[in-house]
Design a protein around this motif. Structure first.
Motif, mmCIF file in Angstrom:
data_model
loop_
_atom_site.group_PDB
_atom_site.id
_atom_site.type_symbol
_atom_site.label_atom_id
_atom_site.label_comp_id
_atom_site.label_asym_id
_atom_site.label_seq_id
_atom_site.Cartn_x
_atom_site.Cartn_y
_atom_site.Cartn_z
ATOM 1 N N LYS A 36 28.906 52.415 -46.406
ATOM 2 C CA LYS A 36 28.263 51.210 -45.785
ATOM 3 C C LYS A 36 26.971 51.761 -44.907
ATOM 4 O O LYS A 36 25.909 51.113 -44.983
ATOM 5 C CB LYS A 36 29.308 50.790 -44.552
ATOM 6 C CG LYS A 36 30.477 49.853 -44.973
ATOM 7 C CD LYS A 36 31.316 49.569 -43.828
ATOM 8 C CE LYS A 36 32.605 48.867 -44.289
ATOM 9 N NZ LYS A 36 32.596 47.669 -44.771
ATOM 10 N N MET A 37 27.011 52.994 -44.430
ATOM 11 C CA MET A 37 25.938 53.445 -43.622
ATOM 12 C C MET A 37 24.749 53.751 -44.688
ATOM 13 O O MET A 37 23.663 53.727 -44.413
ATOM 14 C CB MET A 37 26.382 54.618 -42.775
ATOM 15 C CG MET A 37 27.226 54.380 -41.570
ATOM 16 S SD MET A 37 27.243 55.875 -40.702
ATOM 17 C CE MET A 37 28.345 57.276 -42.040
ATOM 18 N N ASN A 38 25.265 54.214 -45.966
ATOM 19 C CA ASN A 38 24.178 54.343 -47.036
ATOM 20 C C ASN A 38 22.911 55.318 -46.564
ATOM 21 O O ASN A 38 21.698 54.894 -46.682
ATOM 22 C CB ASN A 38 23.755 52.993 -47.402
ATOM 23 C CG ASN A 38 22.683 53.071 -48.815
ATOM 24 O OD1 ASN A 38 23.067 54.018 -49.549
ATOM 25 N ND2 ASN A 38 22.089 51.977 -48.809
ATOM 26 N N TYR A 81 21.819 55.992 -43.730
ATOM 27 C CA TYR A 81 20.654 55.468 -42.697
ATOM 28 C C TYR A 81 20.723 56.489 -41.799
ATOM 29 O O TYR A 81 19.670 57.083 -41.055
ATOM 30 C CB TYR A 81 21.030 54.112 -42.520
ATOM 31 C CG TYR A 81 19.783 53.660 -41.492
ATOM 32 C CD1 TYR A 81 18.745 53.432 -42.079
ATOM 33 C CD2 TYR A 81 19.987 53.654 -40.153
ATOM 34 C CE1 TYR A 81 17.533 53.096 -41.368
ATOM 35 C CE2 TYR A 81 19.132 53.359 -39.324
ATOM 36 C CZ TYR A 81 17.914 52.970 -39.917
ATOM 37 O OH TYR A 81 16.861 52.830 -38.906
ATOM 38 N N PHE A 82 21.779 56.832 -41.001
ATOM 39 C CA PHE A 82 22.064 57.677 -39.888
ATOM 40 C C PHE A 82 21.807 59.156 -40.436
ATOM 41 O O PHE A 82 22.878 59.874 -40.873
ATOM 42 C CB PHE A 82 23.232 57.450 -39.106
ATOM 43 C CG PHE A 82 23.314 55.928 -38.853
ATOM 44 C CD1 PHE A 82 22.663 55.395 -37.648
ATOM 45 C CD2 PHE A 82 24.024 54.968 -39.472
ATOM 46 C CE1 PHE A 82 22.992 54.191 -37.452
ATOM 47 C CE2 PHE A 82 24.141 53.871 -39.251
ATOM 48 C CZ PHE A 82 23.658 53.284 -38.263
ATOM 49 N N GLN A 83 20.620 59.590 -40.157
ATOM 50 C CA GLN A 83 20.336 61.174 -40.603
ATOM 51 C C GLN A 83 20.767 62.154 -39.816
ATOM 52 O O GLN A 83 19.817 62.660 -39.020
ATOM 53 C CB GLN A 83 18.694 61.090 -41.117
ATOM 54 C CG GLN A 83 18.364 60.338 -42.145
ATOM 55 C CD GLN A 83 18.586 61.082 -43.649
ATOM 56 O OE1 GLN A 83 18.662 62.063 -43.609
ATOM 57 N NE2 GLN A 83 18.405 60.129 -44.405
ATOM 58 N N SER A 84 21.911 62.739 -39.737
ATOM 59 C CA SER A 84 22.461 63.769 -38.949
ATOM 60 C C SER A 84 23.393 64.535 -39.977
ATOM 61 O O SER A 84 24.386 63.925 -40.523
ATOM 62 C CB SER A 84 23.091 63.418 -37.844
ATOM 63 O OG SER A 84 23.904 64.338 -37.309
ATOM 64 N N ILE A 119 27.051 63.587 -39.577
ATOM 65 C CA ILE A 119 27.480 62.445 -40.278
ATOM 66 C C ILE A 119 27.402 62.606 -41.779
ATOM 67 O O ILE A 119 28.414 62.288 -42.349
ATOM 68 C CB ILE A 119 26.421 61.193 -39.875
ATOM 69 C CG1 ILE A 119 26.680 60.868 -38.296
ATOM 70 C CG2 ILE A 119 27.005 60.040 -40.441
ATOM 71 C CD1 ILE A 119 25.913 59.717 -37.657
ATOM 72 N N ALA A 124 25.868 52.672 -34.457
ATOM 73 C CA ALA A 124 24.403 52.107 -34.310
ATOM 74 C C ALA A 124 24.234 52.250 -32.736
ATOM 75 O O ALA A 124 23.098 52.175 -32.200
ATOM 76 C CB ALA A 124 24.597 50.739 -34.772
#
Lengths: 299, 299
Positions: free
Chosen positions: A257-259, A261-264, A267, A227
């Motif tokens: 946890k990240m669910n 969210y971090f769109q790469s 990842i 983050a």
């Protein structure tokens, strides 16, 4: 091949190495960290001896040190260990004796930045511009490379002292950090594990519930690092991370946890290459110091 | 004086500005963010009109955008909004229409990096190499300047999605983030405050217990930012931070939580200059876009 000197200055031991890289370590010595006079004396003596024995002069040194340290090159105490609680070591000049004795450039950084620099030159950070090296052992620390350079900032990062979610019902352990109680280091370092379970990490079986909880804290910390720094890779080393069963647990919990969210793709689809052990194994610190010496010449 | 164009591209509204800095804003327009075609059309039309009215050509533009965005200058979708949940805006090219119409360089970054760049050029980050701008409003986001440059990394930071300690006994609110529940944004954004207390931030009296709790989450987040980035200053903006009573609360709690661990006079003795409101007030975003345009020419 030029001759470089690397010093991994740890709170428990110093590792001194002469050579030019992972495939060219010509001499190496380890000794316990006692008083500054004795320890720094041994360090200088080792390199003097190495010059004689190898018939070559050192072109530069790199010192990767325990902290806190002064990294501000414009400060009169650049290269000093500053406010450490380690008896006798407060305000100790680590680079002056090397500069005076050998008259060559001496690079200086934190132990974890050193390891990150080593991983960047020869290990799991090779070819990447943004990555983080985290050590989870006696303490927890992190070194970040941002745009190809180690991150310093006002003092230097102290990633082990992030504050994390703590489910007191699941884990009533109050934490082991003398400053913050249940910060990352307070919950997940080697001594924290030992204080909670009464056995050191080595003594806990691989299927012990300790590891699930440990992976949980580490995964929270990694989400925070993503983050804040958005790294291309997270490299996890140190004594506790020798427990290889942790890696799949951490990766799974981190994804959960990240669910999404971090769109790469790095990842979402390549987690096994995103959270990895050090490419240099437990030599990351010592080789990092050597990499720092090389950087002194190349810059 | 050269003419620059700045666009603060927000999820609710676009702010377009023509000028060269805080003391030289020559034209300004705001309109709601509707469809991409309509909104981008209005943006281009405003700057075409400005060129005519001011009798001058734009030398460059800066776009500070809501996200997620593609900041990789080597990517074919550089300058695009990527995977946003905002209807119609997925894969929208924000800089192409400006480049095509005006044929000049267009800088592009996140809204919070834009604000950080503006604060660095004219506001509370002036003269500093390492600082963070955090906005706490409809969402929570942060932009970091490291070694004088905005931090990007793999994608870009999403500081609002750090995981923080949550004392469920004191605060049983489950959090408002659709991805992570009780992450920083889930607990401390404007909508989170409204969901918890049934009133928006504006409607809560300054002595309401909400502010003590709010300051607590913010202070935890700031400790984490210090642990990871070691900034020289933390600049807190956004709608929620208009509640000025928050600043002393946050500073006090942060000092308490850190418990003298981060040994720097800037942190230990000058907290009132360490955690501060934006020097540019609520114009940080719009002026940041203008600062980005200037950087395009100076680089």
């Amino acid at each position: 091949m030029d001759l470089f000197g690397g010093i991994e200055a740890g709170g428990t031991k110093f590792v001194c190495v002469a050579g030019s890289g992972p495939d060219d370590i010509r001499m190496e010595e380890r000794f316990p960290t006692t008083s500054p006079v004795e320890t720094i004396g041994k360090m200088v003596a080792f390199f003097q001896h190495a010059e004689k024995k190898l018939g070559k002069k050192f072109v530069s040194f790199g010192v990767a040190s325990f902290g806190p340290v002064d990294l501000d090159t414009s400060s009169p105490t650049f290269g000093f260990i500053t406010s450490t609680p380690k008896p006798g070591w407060k305000n100790t000049d680590l680079i002056g004796p090397l500069r005076k004795t050998f008259g060559v450039p001496v690079g200086f950084d934190t132990d974890v930045n050193g390891a990150a620099i080593g991983e960047g030159m020869w290990g799991a950070g090779k070819g990447l511009k943004h990555f983080i090296y985290i050590t989870i052992g006696t303490g927890i620390g992190g070194g970040a490379v941002v745009d190809g350079k180690p991150l310093h900032g006002l003092i230097h990062p102290e990633m082990g002292h992030m504050l994390l979610p703590h489910d007191w019902d699941r884990d009533p352990f109050e934490g082991h950090c003398p400053y913050h109680g249940d910060c990352f280091e307070g919950m997940a370092s080697g001594p924290a594990l030992k204080a909670r379970w009464g056995v050191s990490a080595d003594g806990l079986p691989a299927n012990h519930s300790a590891w699930d909880l440990e992976a949980d804290y580490i995964a929270s910390a990694l989400q925070n690092l993503i983050a804040v720094l958005s790294p291309q890779r997270l490299i996890l080393g140190g004594g506790v991370m020798q427990q290889e069963q942790l890696f799949p647990l951490i990766r799974g919990k981190l994804l959960e946890k990240m669910n999404n969210y971090f769109q790469s793709p790095a990842i979402l689809n390549r987690m096994a290459e995103y959270v990895v052990p050090p490419g240099l194994g437990n030599q990351a610190g010592m080789l990092g110091a050597l990499a720092m010496a090389r950087n002194e010449i190349e810059k």
